[in-house]
Motif scaffolding. Structure first.
Motif, PDB file in Angstrom:
ATOM      1  N   ASP A 189      -7.861   2.009  -9.408  1.00 47.44           N
ATOM      2  CA  ASP A 189      -6.911   1.024  -8.896  1.00 47.44           C
ATOM      3  C   ASP A 189      -7.429  -0.365  -9.265  1.00 47.44           C
ATOM      4  O   ASP A 189      -8.404  -0.851  -8.684  1.00 47.44           O
TER       5      ASP A 189
ATOM      6  N   LEU B 170      -8.195  -3.125  -6.672  1.00 51.54           N
ATOM      7  CA  LEU B 170      -9.360  -3.036  -5.788  1.00 51.54           C
ATOM      8  C   LEU B 170     -10.661  -3.418  -6.483  1.00 51.54           C
ATOM      9  O   LEU B 170     -11.715  -3.441  -5.846  1.00 51.54           O
TER      10      LEU B 170
ATOM     11  N   LYS C 163     -13.667  -5.497  -8.201  1.00 53.06           N
ATOM     12  CA  LYS C 163     -14.331  -6.786  -8.091  1.00 53.06           C
ATOM     13  C   LYS C 163     -14.451  -7.396  -9.495  1.00 53.06           C
ATOM     14  O   LYS C 163     -14.358  -6.689 -10.503  1.00 53.06           O
TER      15      LYS C 163
END
Length: 209
Positions: A68, A71, A73
């Protein structure tokens, strides 16, 4: 006497004519066989090129299952932009199907972001004056590569709402991506673009020299 000599000369020349005509006919048939072999080889190369490119494109256009992007960083995006999150094995899974569309069979191998496809045509050169051409298949190989063309830029600061957010509810910042040619891409985790659309900007696919 002169008439008899002319008849004798003609009689002696006739076998030579036959040999010459037969030689020319054989040469013509051999040339045709060479042309058939060239066409078969060309078909094989076309099938190999198409299958290799298709394998690389299929891998580029798909991420590893379950990933995903919203999500991730910023540090994870570095791996994405290097091709580390592409569904690379899917490319070689698809190569035989693409080769079959060109009436050939294929074997695909992958090294990092490179896909090499070896192809064998289903059809043979066909019967000819050259022995065994009816069992000769066209073979060829091609390599396609996925080339990353972008790198991570500075994260875009999120827009501050009028009212202070609750602790722990801050929205993730958009990801800024810089690509060759000065193109910039902002990936908004709240409104993510489809990966297939994004991938065509982030990566080039080409046949290896």
């Amino acid at each position: 006497m002169i008439a008899e000599k002319r008849l004798r000369d003609r009689g002696q020349a006739f076998p030579i004519y036959v040999v010459v005509v037969a030689g020319l006919l054989f040469a013509a048939l051999a040339f045709f066989a060479v042309g058939q072999a060239s066409v078969t080889r060309s078909n094989a190369q076309g099938a190999a090129d198409a299958a290799a490119l298709a394998a690389a494109l299929e891998a580029r256009d798909n991420l590893v299952p379950g990933l995903d992007l919203a999500l991730l960083k910023p540090k994870d995006w570095e791996d994405v932009l290097d091709g580390g999150r592409l569904y690379l094995s899917k490319g070689c899974e698809e190569a035989p199907d693409f080769a079959a569309r060109n009436d050939a069979t294929a074997r695909c191998t992958r090294t990092a972001l490179s896909f090499t496809v070896e192809v064998r045509t289903n059809r043979t050169v066909g019967k000819s004056v050259i022995p065994d051409t009816d069992s000769m298949h066209g073979t060829a190989n091609a390599t396609a590569v996925i080339e990353p063309r972008c790198h991570l830029g500075s994260p875009t600061p999120p827009t501050q709402p009028a009212d202070p957010p609750d602790a722990g509810s801050e929205d993730p910042a958009p990801i800024k991506i810089r690509c060759r040619g000065g193109k910039e891409v902002d990936f908004d985790p709240l409104k993510p673009n489809p990966w297939r659309t994004l991938a065509r900007t982030l990566f080039d696919v080409r046949l290896a020299d």
